[in-house]
Scaffold this motif. Sequence first.
Motif, mmCIF file in Angstrom:
data_model
loop_
_atom_site.group_PDB
_atom_site.id
_atom_site.type_symbol
_atom_site.label_atom_id
_atom_site.label_comp_id
_atom_site.label_asym_id
_atom_site.label_seq_id
_atom_site.Cartn_x
_atom_site.Cartn_y
_atom_site.Cartn_z
ATOM 1 N N PRO A 112 3.887 -7.571 21.443
ATOM 2 C CA PRO A 112 3.610 -8.119 20.058
ATOM 3 C C PRO A 112 4.764 -7.396 19.126
ATOM 4 N N TRP A 113 5.200 -6.480 19.301
ATOM 5 C CA TRP A 113 6.079 -5.764 18.510
ATOM 6 C C TRP A 113 7.560 -6.433 18.397
ATOM 7 N N GLY A 114 8.136 -6.687 19.654
ATOM 8 C CA GLY A 114 9.471 -7.143 19.807
ATOM 9 C C GLY A 114 10.342 -6.176 19.894
ATOM 10 N N VAL A 164 0.941 -1.085 -0.139
ATOM 11 C CA VAL A 164 -0.026 0.012 0.089
ATOM 12 C C VAL A 164 1.016 1.164 0.004
ATOM 13 N N ARG A 165 2.048 1.015 0.637
ATOM 14 C CA ARG A 165 2.938 2.215 0.430
ATOM 15 C C ARG A 165 3.371 2.933 -0.715
ATOM 16 N N ASP A 166 3.486 1.767 -1.825
ATOM 17 C CA ASP A 166 3.837 2.004 -3.159
ATOM 18 C C ASP A 166 2.773 2.467 -3.751
ATOM 19 N N GLY A 217 2.510 10.137 2.688
ATOM 20 C CA GLY A 217 1.622 8.804 2.689
ATOM 21 C C GLY A 217 2.311 7.765 3.295
ATOM 22 N N LYS A 218 3.590 7.705 2.909
ATOM 23 C CA LYS A 218 4.500 6.502 3.445
ATOM 24 C C LYS A 218 4.418 6.690 4.833
ATOM 25 N N LEU A 219 4.600 7.543 5.628
ATOM 26 C CA LEU A 219 4.608 7.556 7.068
ATOM 27 C C LEU A 219 3.131 6.928 7.650
ATOM 28 N N TYR A 220 2.115 7.486 7.021
ATOM 29 C CA TYR A 220 1.016 6.888 7.439
ATOM 30 C C TYR A 220 0.514 5.579 7.208
ATOM 31 N N SER A 221 1.440 5.049 6.317
ATOM 32 C CA SER A 221 1.043 3.592 5.973
ATOM 33 C C SER A 221 1.792 2.623 6.794
ATOM 34 N N GLY A 222 0.916 1.820 7.619
ATOM 35 C CA GLY A 222 1.466 0.965 8.623
ATOM 36 C C GLY A 222 1.524 1.722 10.108
ATOM 37 N N SER A 223 1.062 2.772 10.223
ATOM 38 C CA SER A 223 1.314 3.748 11.438
ATOM 39 C C SER A 223 0.225 3.214 12.325
ATOM 40 N N TYR A 224 -0.964 2.428 12.119
ATOM 41 C CA TYR A 224 -2.014 2.043 12.999
ATOM 42 C C TYR A 224 -2.677 3.020 13.835
ATOM 43 N N GLY A 225 -2.870 4.131 13.009
ATOM 44 C CA GLY A 225 -3.931 5.312 13.687
ATOM 45 C C GLY A 225 -3.264 5.977 14.740
ATOM 46 N N THR A 226 -1.737 5.729 14.811
ATOM 47 C CA THR A 226 -1.143 6.475 15.992
ATOM 48 C C THR A 226 -0.653 7.946 15.613
ATOM 49 N N LEU A 227 -0.986 8.451 14.315
ATOM 50 C CA LEU A 227 -0.304 9.665 14.020
ATOM 51 C C LEU A 227 -1.233 10.616 13.490
ATOM 52 N N LEU A 285 13.910 7.451 16.863
ATOM 53 C CA LEU A 285 13.227 8.154 15.572
ATOM 54 C C LEU A 285 11.681 7.995 15.676
ATOM 55 N N LEU A 286 11.239 6.957 16.035
ATOM 56 C CA LEU A 286 9.794 6.550 16.002
ATOM 57 C C LEU A 286 9.200 7.320 17.109
ATOM 58 N N LYS A 287 9.869 7.608 18.183
ATOM 59 C CA LYS A 287 9.259 8.218 19.390
ATOM 60 C C LYS A 287 9.312 9.920 18.866
ATOM 61 N N ARG A 338 -0.477 1.495 21.130
ATOM 62 C CA ARG A 338 -0.918 0.488 20.079
ATOM 63 C C ARG A 338 0.444 -0.053 19.166
ATOM 64 N N PHE A 339 1.504 1.115 19.094
ATOM 65 C CA PHE A 339 2.575 0.749 18.154
ATOM 66 C C PHE A 339 3.829 0.290 18.955
ATOM 67 N N VAL A 340 4.997 0.160 18.170
ATOM 68 C CA VAL A 340 6.180 -0.263 18.578
ATOM 69 C C VAL A 340 6.993 0.581 19.806
HETATM 70 C C1 LIG Z 1 5.764 6.995 15.044
HETATM 71 C C2 LIG Z 1 5.917 6.427 13.700
HETATM 72 C C3 LIG Z 1 7.025 6.707 13.195
HETATM 73 C C4 LIG Z 1 7.350 6.409 11.834
HETATM 74 N N1 LIG Z 1 8.369 6.773 11.254
HETATM 75 C C5 LIG Z 1 8.567 6.451 9.973
HETATM 76 C C6 LIG Z 1 9.974 6.787 9.067
HETATM 77 O O1 LIG Z 1 10.676 7.693 9.771
HETATM 78 N N2 LIG Z 1 9.730 6.423 8.038
HETATM 79 C C7 LIG Z 1 8.953 5.581 7.407
HETATM 80 O O2 LIG Z 1 9.399 5.289 6.198
HETATM 81 N N3 LIG Z 1 8.090 5.188 7.802
HETATM 82 C C8 LIG Z 1 7.736 5.669 9.270
HETATM 83 N N4 LIG Z 1 6.458 5.214 9.943
HETATM 84 C C9 LIG Z 1 5.552 4.419 9.274
HETATM 85 C C10 LIG Z 1 5.655 3.065 9.335
HETATM 86 O O3 LIG Z 1 6.721 2.489 10.488
HETATM 87 C C11 LIG Z 1 5.875 2.172 8.136
HETATM 88 O O4 LIG Z 1 5.272 2.540 7.175
HETATM 89 C C12 LIG Z 1 5.709 0.560 8.479
HETATM 90 O O5 LIG Z 1 6.713 0.017 9.326
HETATM 91 C C13 LIG Z 1 5.351 -0.113 7.449
HETATM 92 O O6 LIG Z 1 6.238 -1.001 6.819
HETATM 93 P P1 LIG Z 1 6.128 -1.600 5.380
HETATM 94 O O7 LIG Z 1 5.455 -0.998 4.744
HETATM 95 O O8 LIG Z 1 7.526 -2.402 5.071
HETATM 96 O O9 LIG Z 1 5.214 -2.970 5.990
HETATM 97 P P2 LIG Z 1 5.627 -4.458 6.278
HETATM 98 O O10 LIG Z 1 7.045 -4.886 5.886
HETATM 99 O O11 LIG Z 1 4.495 -5.312 5.787
HETATM 100 O O12 LIG Z 1 5.103 -4.551 7.806
HETATM 101 C C14 LIG Z 1 4.331 -5.197 8.491
HETATM 102 C C15 LIG Z 1 3.812 -4.614 9.743
HETATM 103 O O13 LIG Z 1 4.722 -4.991 10.695
HETATM 104 C C16 LIG Z 1 5.269 -3.514 11.316
HETATM 105 N N5 LIG Z 1 6.586 -3.822 11.474
HETATM 106 C C17 LIG Z 1 7.633 -3.624 10.435
HETATM 107 N N6 LIG Z 1 8.849 -3.578 10.934
HETATM 108 C C18 LIG Z 1 8.462 -3.572 12.007
HETATM 109 C C19 LIG Z 1 9.512 -3.833 13.193
HETATM 110 N N7 LIG Z 1 10.866 -3.927 12.965
HETATM 111 N N8 LIG Z 1 9.018 -3.808 14.630
HETATM 112 C C20 LIG Z 1 7.853 -3.852 14.732
HETATM 113 N N9 LIG Z 1 6.972 -3.681 13.775
HETATM 114 C C21 LIG Z 1 7.330 -3.685 12.674
HETATM 115 C C22 LIG Z 1 4.628 -2.428 10.325
HETATM 116 O O14 LIG Z 1 4.108 -1.422 10.865
HETATM 117 C C23 LIG Z 1 3.385 -3.103 9.540
HETATM 118 O O15 LIG Z 1 2.027 -2.868 9.995
HETATM 119 C C24 LIG Z 1 6.355 5.618 11.343
HETATM 120 C C25 LIG Z 1 5.171 5.113 11.910
HETATM 121 C C26 LIG Z 1 4.730 5.605 13.221
HETATM 122 C C27 LIG Z 1 3.769 5.097 14.055
#
Ligand SMILES: Cc1cc2nc3c(=O)[nH]c(=O)nc-3n(C[C@H](O)[C@H](O)[C@H](O)COP(=O)(O)OP(=O)(O)OC[C@H]3O[C@@H](n4cnc5c(N)ncnc54)[C@H](O)[C@@H]3O)c2cc1C
Length: 427
Positions: free
Chosen positions: A393-395, A154-156, A187-197, A404-406, A422-424
Amino acid sequence: MALPTKNSVPDALGAALGTDRVRAAAETDSVGGAAPSWVATVDGTEQVSAAMRVAAEHELRVVATGSGSKLDWGAPPREVDLLVDLSAADGIVEHAAGDLVVHAKAGTSLRRVQEQVAQSGQQLSIEHPLPNATLGGIVATGAAGPSRHLHGTVRDLLIGITVVRPDGVVTRAGGKVVKNVAGYDLGKLYSGSYGTLGVITETIFRLHPLAAERRWISVDADEPAMLDAVLRAFKRTQAMPTAVELDRTLDGRTTVCAQLEGRADATHERALTLSELVGGETGTNVDVHDDPPAWWGHYPHGTGDDIGLRLTVRPASIPGVISRASEAAQRSGVKLSLRGAAGVGVLDGGIPAGTDPDAVAELVSALRTVTAAPGENTVIVRAPRAVTATVDPWGPVPSGVLTLLKNTKAQFDPEHRLAPGRFVGGI
Ligand SMILES: Cc1cc2nc3c(=O)[nH]c(=O)nc-3n(C[C@H](O)[C@H](O)[C@H](O)COP(=O)(O)OP(=O)(O)OC[C@H]3O[C@@H](n4cnc5c(N)ncnc54)[C@H](O)[C@@H]3O)c2cc1C
C-alpha cells in the motif's frame, strides 16, 4: 518471580483499569483482518498509561482506536493482542476563545469540537467527511479537507500533544501557545504516524475565525488544456480562494471549484469579479454558488470494501497526471474517480468495491510511474486485504528515508509492539 503470562492479561488489565473496562474481543473488533484478544476501554491519559504498562509487562501488540472510521487505513497490522479504545475518552479540556486555541481529549469527535468553538464564532480548520472521526484518529492518519489550501494540514494546526509511549510513560510536546516549540516538534512526528509511535491521548489545536460568508465558483474542465487554464487562473488571482478542489467522475467529467470566504457584504462581489475574470481568461461559463457542490469535502471512496488511493503531485502537473491516470485506469479495466485539493496537489482516488485485486495492483504500479517526480507518490489509503496482499500500500520509499523512519520507530517503539506492519516499509 515468574514472568507474567498471556493468561494473566485480563486480570492485570482489570486490576489496572477496573474489570468493567476490559472485555474479550469480538469478531467485529478485527483490525484489517488481524484479530485482537482483548479490548480495553480507556478514558484519560492515566488510564491509557496504566493499560500500556500492562501491555509492556505482557509483551502485547497494541492498536489504538477512536471511532474506528479509519481503522482500515494504512497496511493491516501483522498482529494485534490488545485494542485500546479511546472512544469514551472524549471531552473538551479547555476552549481558550481569546487565544483561538482548543485543548481536547483524543477521543473527542471533530463534530463536538466544531459545535463548541462555533459558539464563539470559531472553527477548527479541518473539514472531515466523517464528522464522528476523533481528533486522535485524525492526527494519526494526517487527514485534511479542502481548508488545507489556506490553513495547512493537521500538522500545521496541532500545537500541543500528549502521547503515551509503549512502556506507559506519558510525554507532552508543545502547549497552548502558538509559538512554543523548543527543539523537535514532536506533534509533527505523530501526525500521520498511524499509531505506530505512541497512543495519542490529548491534542491542542489552533483555531480560526468562522467566515461571515462563503461563496463557491465552479467551472467544467474536462479537457487537460482547459483544466490547466482554469487552475492557472485560480492560482494567479488576487481574490485569495481559501480552497481549490476538483472532482473527476468515472465518466471523465471534471469540475474545478474554488471557495471564497470573508465579510458578509463583500464576498459575493469578490466571487462575481473572480468568476468574470476566470470566465474571460478561459472563455467558458463560470457559476457562483451559495453552497458547495455535493462532493465538496467528501472522499471519492465510501466505507465498506471501496478502495481509496492518494496521489500527491506537484500542482502544476495535475492536468497531465489526471490524463495519464485515466488512461492507466482504462488499460487496467479499473473504474477510477479522482477528487481533492487541486491547489496543493493532493488527490484522493476511489475504486469501487469488488474490483479485481490484480487489476488494482496493475493500476497502482502504473500510477506510481505517473507520480514519480521528487515529492510525489501514490499510496493505497484503504483496501481489503486481498488488495494489500497483492500490492504494497505504501510503495517504494528512498532507502535514506526508510532508514530514518526505521531508526525513529526503533527509538520510540523498540519492541515493535505498536501496530506492527502498519506503516511504510513494514514498520
Ligand atoms: C516511524 C516514523 C518516523 C517518522 N519520522 C518523521 C520525521 O523524521 N520527520 C517528520 O517530519 N515526520 C516523521 N514522521 C511522521 C510522518 O511520516 C509524517 O507526518 C507523515 O508523512 C505525514 O505527512 P503529510 O502531513 O505531508 O501528509 P500527506 O502528504 O497528506 O500524506 C498523506 C499520507 O500519506 C503518507 N505518506 C506521505 N508520503 C509518503 C510516502 N513517500 N510513502 C508512503 N506514505 C507516504 C503519510 O503518512 C500520510 O498519512 C514519521 C512517522 C513514522 C511512523
